[in-house]
Write a protein that holds these residues in place. Structure first.
Motif, mmCIF file in Angstrom:
data_model
loop_
_atom_site.group_PDB
_atom_site.id
_atom_site.type_symbol
_atom_site.label_atom_id
_atom_site.label_comp_id
_atom_site.label_asym_id
_atom_site.label_seq_id
_atom_site.Cartn_x
_atom_site.Cartn_y
_atom_site.Cartn_z
ATOM 1 N N VAL A 129 0.839 -1.215 0.000
ATOM 2 C CA VAL A 129 0.000 0.000 0.000
ATOM 3 C C VAL A 129 0.860 1.246 0.000
ATOM 4 C CG1 VAL A 129 -1.674 1.314 1.353
ATOM 5 C CG2 VAL A 129 -1.959 -1.164 1.096
ATOM 6 N N THR A 130 1.951 1.189 0.827
ATOM 7 C CA THR A 130 2.851 2.366 0.875
ATOM 8 C C THR A 130 3.506 2.617 -0.474
ATOM 9 O OG1 THR A 130 3.295 1.901 3.218
ATOM 10 C CG2 THR A 130 4.822 3.367 2.060
ATOM 11 N N ILE A 131 4.037 1.525 -1.057
ATOM 12 C CA ILE A 131 4.688 1.676 -2.377
ATOM 13 C C ILE A 131 3.689 2.179 -3.411
ATOM 14 C CG2 ILE A 131 5.773 0.411 -4.271
ATOM 15 C CD1 ILE A 131 7.043 -1.401 -2.146
ATOM 16 N N LEU A 132 2.472 1.617 -3.383
ATOM 17 C CA LEU A 132 1.439 2.061 -4.323
ATOM 18 C C LEU A 132 1.138 3.546 -4.145
ATOM 19 C CD1 LEU A 132 -0.604 1.374 -6.513
ATOM 20 C CD2 LEU A 132 -2.219 0.720 -4.695
ATOM 21 N N GLY A 133 1.144 3.966 -2.873
ATOM 22 C CA GLY A 133 0.902 5.391 -2.613
ATOM 23 C C GLY A 133 1.993 6.266 -3.212
ATOM 24 N N PHE A 134 3.257 5.822 -2.997
ATOM 25 C CA PHE A 134 4.367 6.583 -3.578
ATOM 26 C C PHE A 134 4.317 6.591 -5.107
ATOM 27 C CE2 PHE A 134 6.527 6.025 0.613
ATOM 28 C CZ PHE A 134 6.819 7.375 0.840
ATOM 29 N N VAL A 135 3.977 5.399 -5.669
ATOM 30 C CA VAL A 135 3.876 5.307 -7.132
ATOM 31 C C VAL A 135 2.815 6.256 -7.665
ATOM 32 C CG1 VAL A 135 3.208 3.791 -9.038
ATOM 33 C CG2 VAL A 135 4.802 2.973 -7.293
ATOM 34 N N LEU A 136 1.644 6.238 -6.995
ATOM 35 C CA LEU A 136 0.582 7.143 -7.424
ATOM 36 C C LEU A 136 0.995 8.604 -7.286
ATOM 37 C CD1 LEU A 136 -2.556 5.317 -5.906
ATOM 38 C CD2 LEU A 136 -1.846 5.432 -8.322
ATOM 39 N N LEU A 137 1.717 8.901 -6.175
ATOM 40 C CA LEU A 137 2.182 10.270 -5.971
ATOM 41 C C LEU A 137 3.187 10.676 -7.048
ATOM 42 C CD1 LEU A 137 2.047 12.753 -4.116
ATOM 43 C CD2 LEU A 137 3.946 11.769 -2.793
ATOM 44 N N ASP A 138 4.139 9.741 -7.334
ATOM 45 C CA ASP A 138 5.124 10.029 -8.390
ATOM 46 C C ASP A 138 4.448 10.176 -9.751
ATOM 47 O OD1 ASP A 138 7.158 10.030 -6.597
ATOM 48 O OD2 ASP A 138 7.826 7.969 -7.007
ATOM 49 N N TYR A 139 3.459 9.333 -9.980
ATOM 50 C CA TYR A 139 2.746 9.401 -11.260
ATOM 51 C C TYR A 139 2.056 10.750 -11.421
ATOM 52 C CZ TYR A 139 -0.772 8.441 -14.815
ATOM 53 O OH TYR A 139 -1.585 8.511 -15.921
ATOM 54 N N HIS A 140 1.426 11.189 -10.318
ATOM 55 C CA HIS A 140 0.764 12.491 -10.368
ATOM 56 C C HIS A 140 1.784 13.611 -10.634
ATOM 57 C CE1 HIS A 140 -2.154 15.608 -9.507
ATOM 58 N NE2 HIS A 140 -1.318 16.139 -8.605
ATOM 59 N N GLY A 141 2.943 13.519 -9.905
ATOM 60 C CA GLY A 141 3.977 14.526 -10.122
ATOM 61 C C GLY A 141 4.532 14.468 -11.533
ATOM 62 N N LEU A 142 4.710 13.235 -12.063
ATOM 63 C CA LEU A 142 5.223 13.075 -13.427
ATOM 64 C C LEU A 142 4.270 13.666 -14.448
ATOM 65 C CD1 LEU A 142 7.448 11.899 -15.210
ATOM 66 C CD2 LEU A 142 6.178 9.733 -15.254
ATOM 67 N N ARG A 143 2.984 13.452 -14.210
ATOM 68 C CA ARG A 143 1.999 14.044 -15.128
ATOM 69 C C ARG A 143 2.085 15.559 -15.124
ATOM 70 N NH1 ARG A 143 -3.992 11.866 -15.001
ATOM 71 N NH2 ARG A 143 -4.006 13.430 -16.676
ATOM 72 N N GLN A 144 2.246 16.124 -13.939
ATOM 73 C CA GLN A 144 2.387 17.576 -13.857
ATOM 74 C C GLN A 144 3.651 18.050 -14.583
ATOM 75 O OE1 GLN A 144 2.193 18.361 -9.612
ATOM 76 N NE2 GLN A 144 0.014 18.924 -9.763
ATOM 77 N N GLN A 145 4.773 17.289 -14.398
ATOM 78 C CA GLN A 145 6.007 17.665 -15.077
ATOM 79 C C GLN A 145 5.862 17.575 -16.593
ATOM 80 O OE1 GLN A 145 9.185 15.280 -13.541
ATOM 81 N NE2 GLN A 145 9.164 16.243 -11.507
ATOM 82 N N VAL A 146 5.198 16.502 -17.055
ATOM 83 C CA VAL A 146 4.974 16.351 -18.496
ATOM 84 C C VAL A 146 4.144 17.509 -19.037
ATOM 85 C CG1 VAL A 146 3.831 14.947 -20.261
ATOM 86 C CG2 VAL A 146 5.252 13.854 -18.509
ATOM 87 N N ALA A 147 3.094 17.868 -18.285
ATOM 88 C CA ALA A 147 2.247 18.985 -18.711
ATOM 89 C C ALA A 147 3.048 20.288 -18.746
ATOM 90 C CB ALA A 147 1.043 19.116 -17.785
ATOM 91 N N GLU A 148 3.883 20.506 -17.702
ATOM 92 C CA GLU A 148 4.697 21.718 -17.648
ATOM 93 C C GLU A 148 5.739 21.732 -18.773
ATOM 94 O OE1 GLU A 148 5.988 25.411 -16.486
ATOM 95 O OE2 GLU A 148 4.189 24.286 -15.898
ATOM 96 N N THR A 149 6.316 20.549 -19.025
ATOM 97 C CA THR A 149 7.278 20.445 -20.132
ATOM 98 C C THR A 149 6.620 20.763 -21.467
ATOM 99 O OG1 THR A 149 8.529 18.746 -18.938
ATOM 100 C CG2 THR A 149 8.899 18.909 -21.311
ATOM 101 N N GLY A 150 5.397 20.286 -21.645
ATOM 102 C CA GLY A 150 4.657 20.591 -22.866
ATOM 103 C C GLY A 150 4.403 22.081 -23.018
ATOM 104 N N ARG A 151 4.017 22.714 -21.874
ATOM 105 C CA ARG A 151 3.769 24.163 -21.924
ATOM 106 C C ARG A 151 5.057 24.923 -22.234
ATOM 107 N NH1 ARG A 151 0.126 22.814 -17.670
ATOM 108 N NH2 ARG A 151 1.753 23.144 -16.089
ATOM 109 N N MET A 152 6.181 24.479 -21.614
ATOM 110 C CA MET A 152 7.459 25.133 -21.877
ATOM 111 C C MET A 152 7.888 24.945 -23.334
ATOM 112 S SD MET A 152 9.649 24.273 -18.431
ATOM 113 C CE MET A 152 11.103 25.052 -19.112
ATOM 114 N N ALA A 153 7.669 23.749 -23.861
ATOM 115 C CA ALA A 153 8.014 23.489 -25.265
ATOM 116 C C ALA A 153 7.200 24.378 -26.195
ATOM 117 C CB ALA A 153 7.791 22.010 -25.598
ATOM 118 N N GLN A 154 5.903 24.545 -25.880
ATOM 119 C CA GLN A 154 5.056 25.408 -26.705
ATOM 120 C C GLN A 154 5.505 26.857 -26.622
ATOM 121 O OE1 GLN A 154 2.639 24.403 -28.851
ATOM 122 N NE2 GLN A 154 2.718 26.541 -29.493
ATOM 123 N N ARG A 155 5.908 27.290 -25.382
ATOM 124 C CA ARG A 155 6.419 28.651 -25.232
ATOM 125 C C ARG A 155 7.695 28.850 -26.042
ATOM 126 N NH1 ARG A 155 4.675 28.225 -19.715
ATOM 127 N NH2 ARG A 155 6.779 27.590 -19.069
#
Length: 322
Positions: free
Chosen positions: A52-78
């Motif tokens: 459960v703990t690992i799954l929580g960290f994975v989900l947290l990392d996944y959420h953070g990764l999605r945010q980074q991908v979105a931010e990277t996309g915005r930076m690339a567009q800029r």
């Protein structure tokens, strides 16, 4: 559902080093009993907690990764937008450079036009101090806007800035020079009206003033005028005010009209097909005086046009403003 299915109750009891799980029916009757060692139960519990703990960290990392991908996309567009903006700015810089070259050419043409007016009006040539780009100043070299858009334009912008300053000074110098020229031309209306200043006819210049190989003798000789070719019957105009001093045939020149403009200036129009003025008749600049032909010694329909100053042939091109 309670009428069709038994409710299951899971009861856990610790017996020795084992944990027993008893499954009861809805009526309380025992259905099944499962015993599990305590150590295995603790291991399973630990594994479950870790999972459960690992799954929580994975989900947290996944959420953070999605945010980074979105931010990277915005930076690339800029970055793409900024690169497009830089490209457009560089295209504008290149366009301004071409406009500066065009403006420079226009100023040079105006300066040459003034020189021609001074020749026609018999005025002194411009002094060295009156040079368009200063004393001894040469015309600045054309800018080179044909740069790759991926290259820096800093050098081009520096050259543009320098030439803009030079052109600003040159334009003020030319404006002042035109003002002085206008003052000198005032009161010379009669002289200017009597000075050839326009093309005598339309067509193509086939031979200019100067030494050339004669098409008839093959020898090098002075061509005393300018030949302009066109269709037979093309209108011939007087290039300045004056009095017709001769109309008739003139040996190899064929049919000819000669106009005396006064002040030592004479124009001659040869190889005509038809003359429209009589000797002694006064004409104005732009009056139709004859029609183009091929009379006399000629290879085809054209006008032989001469300008003479005090009896000496001069280059007619210097007396054409249009």
């Amino acid at each position: 559902m309670t009428t069709y299915f038994q409710r299951l109750f899971l009861c856990a009891m610790t017996i020795g080093k084992k944990i027993s799980f008893i499954i009861l029916s809805h009526g309380g009757n025992r259905i099944k009993q499962l015993s599990v060692p305590v150590s295995m139960f603790l291991l399973l519990a630990l594994v479950s907690i870790c999972s459960v703990t690992i799954l929580g960290f994975v989900l947290l990392d996944y959420h953070g990764l999605r945010q980074q991908v979105a931010e990277t996309g915005r930076m690339a567009q800029r970055m793409v937008d900024q690169q497009n903006e830089i490209t457009q700015q560089r295209l504008q810089i290149q366009s301004f450079a071409r406009e500066i070259d065009t403006l420079k050419e226009s100023l040079v043409r105006l300066n040459r036009f003034e020189e021609k007016i001074r020749v026609i009006a018999n005025l002194d040539p411009m002094a060295e101090d009156d040079n368009l780009f200063g004393v001894g100043g040469a015309t600045p070299e054309d800018l080179d806007p044909q740069l790759e858009l991926s290259q820096g334009h800093e050098d081009l912008m520096r050259d543009m800035h320098a030439q803009i300053n030079e052109l600003d000074s040159a334009s003020h110098r030319q404006q002042s020079s035109f003002g002085l020229l206008l003052k000198k031309l005032e009161g010379r209306n009669n002289l200017l009206a009597s000075t050839p200043a326009i093309r005598p006819t339309s067509g193509w210049v086939t031979s200019r003033f100067g030494y050339r190989t004669s098409p008839f003798t093959g020898r090098k000789e002075l061509h005393k005028g300018m030949d302009i070719a066109n269709r037979k019957g093309t209108a011939i105009m007087a290039t300045a005010d004056g009095v017709v001093s001769f109309v008739g045939n003139k040996n190899s020149m064929g049919k000819m009209v000669v106009i005396d403009h006064g002040h030592g200036m004479v124009t001659r129009y040869a190889h005509l097909s038809k003359t429209l003025k009589k000797s002694g008749e006064r004409v104005k600049r732009g009056d139709i005086i004859a029609q183009m032909g091929s009379s006399g010694r000629s290879t085809g329909p054209h006008l032989h046009y001469e300008v003479q100053l005090n009896g000496v042939p001069v280059n007619p091109a210097k007396y054409i403003l249009n």
